[in-house]
Write a protein that holds these residues in place. Structure first.
Motif, PDB file in Angstrom:
ATOM      1  N   GLN A   3      22.137   4.876  36.600  1.00  0.00           N
ATOM      2  CA  GLN A   3      21.475   3.873  35.769  1.00  0.00           C
ATOM      3  C   GLN A   3      22.403   2.678  35.600  1.00  0.00           C
ATOM      4  N   LEU A   4      21.840   1.496  35.774  1.00  0.00           N
ATOM      5  CA  LEU A   4      22.592   0.255  35.675  1.00  0.00           C
ATOM      6  C   LEU A   4      21.971  -0.592  34.568  1.00  0.00           C
ATOM      7  N   GLN A  32      29.770   2.752  46.941  1.00  0.00           N
ATOM      8  CA  GLN A  32      30.147   2.020  48.154  1.00  0.00           C
ATOM      9  C   GLN A  32      30.149   0.521  47.900  1.00  0.00           C
ATOM     10  N   THR A  33      29.132   0.069  47.201  1.00  0.00           N
ATOM     11  CA  THR A  33      28.965  -1.354  46.939  1.00  0.00           C
ATOM     12  C   THR A  33      28.352  -1.544  45.564  1.00  0.00           C
ATOM     13  N   ALA A  97      23.678  -1.190  43.071  1.00  0.00           N
ATOM     14  CA  ALA A  97      24.762  -0.328  43.532  1.00  0.00           C
ATOM     15  C   ALA A  97      24.260   0.496  44.694  1.00  0.00           C
ATOM     16  N   VAL A  98      25.152   0.745  45.633  1.00  0.00           N
ATOM     17  CA  VAL A  98      24.854   1.632  46.759  1.00  0.00           C
ATOM     18  C   VAL A  98      25.737   2.860  46.604  1.00  0.00           C
ATOM     19  N   TYR A 104      20.434   1.468  44.110  1.00  0.00           N
ATOM     20  CA  TYR A 104      19.948   1.541  42.737  1.00  0.00           C
ATOM     21  C   TYR A 104      19.952   0.127  42.161  1.00  0.00           C
ATOM     22  N   TRP A 105      18.997  -0.125  41.259  1.00  0.00           N
ATOM     23  CA  TRP A 105      18.846  -1.458  40.685  1.00  0.00           C
ATOM     24  C   TRP A 105      18.729  -1.383  39.172  1.00  0.00           C
ATOM     25  N   GLY A 106      19.261  -2.409  38.512  1.00  0.00           N
ATOM     26  CA  GLY A 106      19.045  -2.554  37.092  1.00  0.00           C
ATOM     27  C   GLY A 106      17.704  -3.199  36.825  1.00  0.00           C
ATOM     28  N   GLN A 107      17.406  -3.399  35.545  1.00  0.00           N
ATOM     29  CA  GLN A 107      16.098  -3.942  35.169  1.00  0.00           C
ATOM     30  C   GLN A 107      16.064  -5.466  35.266  1.00  0.00           C
TER      31      GLN A 107
END
Length: 115
Positions: A3-4, A32-33, A97-98, A104-107
């Motif tokens: 979670q971001l 990774q990123t 983030a990878v 994964y993505w934030g809102q």
């Protein structure tokens, strides 16, 4: 599950500065990123800046020299310092983030630069 959570967006005048932060729910040491993308109304999502696990950074052409990305593994955060902001920087900014080849993505957080 990663979670971001982004923070720091807002309204600023042309030439002003903002600092965005993205906090991860877990350790980012193995990520990774990490970084930021943005999407303006009617436009495709575009790269702002990313940083690899080794510390290498990559910036979109439109922000080079004005934005600085930093990664703090101890705090599990990445931060984007945005200086000399322009109206064309107005967009929703997304942290990403990878992790093990999965994204994964934030809102998202809104940044508005007034002229």
């Amino acid at each position: 599950q990663v979670q971001l959570v982004e923070s720091g967006g807002g309204l600023v005048q042309t030439g002003g500065s903002l600092r965005l932060s993205c906090a991860s729910s877990g350790s980012i040491n193995s990520f990774q990123t990490m970084g930021w993308y943005r999407q303006a109304p009617g436009k495709q999502r575009e790269l702002v800046a990313t940083v690899s696990s080794g510390g290498s950074t990559n910036y979109g052409d439109s922000v080079k020299g004005r934005f600085t990305l930093s990664r703090d593994n101890a705090k599990n955060t990445v931060s984007l310092q945005m200086n000399s902001l322009k109206p064309e920087d107005t967009a929703v900014y997304y942290c990403m983030a990878v992790v093990v080849f999965k994204s994964y993505w934030g809102q998202g957080t809104q940044v508005t630069v007034s002229s």
